[in-house]
Design an enzyme around this catalytic site. Structure first.
Site, PDB file in Angstrom:
ATOM      1  N   HIS A  34      -0.093   9.679  35.480  1.00 17.21           N
ATOM      2  CA  HIS A  34       0.025   8.879  34.260  1.00 17.21           C
ATOM      3  C   HIS A  34      -1.191   9.060  33.358  1.00 17.21           C
ATOM      4  O   HIS A  34      -1.081   8.952  32.127  1.00 17.21           O
ATOM      5  CB  HIS A  34       0.233   7.402  34.602  1.00 17.21           C
ATOM      6  CG  HIS A  34       1.092   6.685  33.613  1.00 17.21           C
ATOM      7  ND1 HIS A  34       2.432   6.946  33.462  1.00 17.21           N
ATOM      8  CD2 HIS A  34       0.790   5.741  32.689  1.00 17.21           C
ATOM      9  CE1 HIS A  34       2.937   6.179  32.503  1.00 17.21           C
ATOM     10  NE2 HIS A  34       1.952   5.447  32.009  1.00 17.21           N
ATOM     11  N   HIS A  44       9.316   6.654  24.420  1.00 20.24           N
ATOM     12  CA  HIS A  44       9.128   5.211  24.251  1.00 20.24           C
ATOM     13  C   HIS A  44      10.273   4.637  23.430  1.00 20.24           C
ATOM     14  O   HIS A  44      10.720   5.249  22.463  1.00 20.24           O
ATOM     15  CB  HIS A  44       7.805   4.914  23.547  1.00 20.24           C
ATOM     16  CG  HIS A  44       6.599   5.100  24.412  1.00 20.24           C
ATOM     17  ND1 HIS A  44       5.322   5.254  23.910  1.00 20.24           N
ATOM     18  CD2 HIS A  44       6.469   5.147  25.768  1.00 20.24           C
ATOM     19  CE1 HIS A  44       4.468   5.390  24.902  1.00 20.24           C
ATOM     20  NE2 HIS A  44       5.142   5.330  26.044  1.00 20.24           N
ATOM     21  N   LYS A  96      13.876   6.873  31.254  1.00 13.15           N
ATOM     22  CA  LYS A  96      14.252   5.514  31.646  1.00 13.15           C
ATOM     23  C   LYS A  96      15.602   5.146  31.042  1.00 13.15           C
ATOM     24  O   LYS A  96      15.944   5.575  29.954  1.00 13.15           O
ATOM     25  CB  LYS A  96      13.175   4.519  31.182  1.00 13.15           C
ATOM     26  CG  LYS A  96      11.860   4.637  31.956  1.00 13.15           C
ATOM     27  CD  LYS A  96      10.880   3.574  31.508  1.00 13.15           C
ATOM     28  CE  LYS A  96       9.602   3.612  32.343  1.00 13.15           C
ATOM     29  NZ  LYS A  96       8.631   2.584  31.928  1.00 13.15           N
TER      30      LYS A  96
END
Length: 296
Positions: free
Chosen positions: A238, A264, A168
């Protein structure tokens, strides 16, 4: 005053009919809690303690924290309206703390379920090798579906056994993997290159015609692989990512290390997995320790 508030919601705020009805019912319910014989109350006489008692009674009768928060929101809006219209100087909702809404624990597959799926995918051609590799990449590296789709051959270092993953916000991270996965990737690439005239997408995982795989394709491969194998209703990539994280923590990995492997941005996103592992430890303790069992 309740009727004035409802008119305000309906005509000044243009609230939806659903919101108007819900707020009306919630405030009437609070009124009946204060006095079972009445649908109204004097807002000036209400105390924070009476509202807390109402909240406790709601939760004791089975209302979820989410439902209680909605009812409390209705009451807060009611008092905000009264204050704005100078109809009441008392606001007992100001310092009230809303009940915490529990985050659902992540769904995970059991180790024997993943092993069963992996062992029962026959590795005799390109398609079956690809399908097995999809499952193993998720389970052994914990990467996201979009990250898997974006992998190129050059992102895989078979000598060092690492993946270069673009996550991300275009943040790159390095994810290690073991020799078993390295062997599977090697066999897959050899079979893929022999099967295809050209890798059109120039990606590691491709369709039978060499084009880029798409999210639904990857989702279906995982879902179909685990259908009939697990009671987990949501059989998605997921869930395999959750399984990867939980497996590491159950086997002694540090939380910070798992955070980095998952990509994360902060530790709070990773901490949800500790609840799963604690629940498992608690269950084991309850079953195994003689002092944990209830005496009859």
């Amino acid at each position: 005053m309740i009727d004035l508030f409802i008119e305000y919601l309906r005509y000044e705020k243009n609230s939806s009919s659903h919101t108007v009805l819900s707020y009306h019912n919630d405030i009437k319910q609070f009124a009946r809690f204060l006095d079972p014989e009445s649908d109204s109350f004097d807002p000036q006489q209400v105390t924070p303690t009476s509202i807390r008692e109402w909240i406790i009674s709601l939760m004791e009768t089975g209302d979820s924290a989410r439902t209680v928060n909605r009812k409390l929101s209705a009451l807060k809006s009611f008092y905000s309206f009264l204050s704005h219209k100078s109809l009441c100087t008392n606001n007992p909702t100001k310092k009230l703390i809303s009940p915490k809404i529990k985050k659902p624990l992540p769904l995970v597959f059991r180790e024997n379920e993943v092993n069963f799926v992996s062992e029962n995918i026959i590795e005799n051609d390109f398609e079956h090798l690809r399908d097995k590799l999809i499952v193993e990449l998720f389970y052994q590296t914990g990467i996201r579906r979009a990250e898997l789709i974006g992998l190129k051959d050059g992102d895989v270092d078979l000598n060092k056994r690492i993946l270069r993953v673009l996550g991300k916000r275009n943040k790159e991270r390095i994810v290690p993997f073991g020799q078993l996965l390295a062997d599977l990737i090697t066999r897959y690439i050899k079979e893929r290159d022999a099967f295809l005239e050209k890798n059109i997408a120039e990606r590691l995982i491709v369709l039978n015609n060499g084009a880029e795989v798409y999210p639904k394709f990857i989702y279906n491969k995982v879902r179909n692989a685990f259908t009939g194998v697990t009671p987990v209703k949501k059989r998605s990539p997921h869930v395999l990512r959750h399984t990867f994280a939980t497996t590491l923590l159950n086997n002694g990995a540090e939380l910070n290390a798992v955070k980095e492997l998952l990509g994360h941005s902060n530790l709070s996103a990773t901490e949800i997995y500790t609840h799963t592992t604690f629940d498992q430890l608690h269950s084991i303790y309850q079953q195994a320790h003689p002092r944990a069992k209830k005496r009859r």
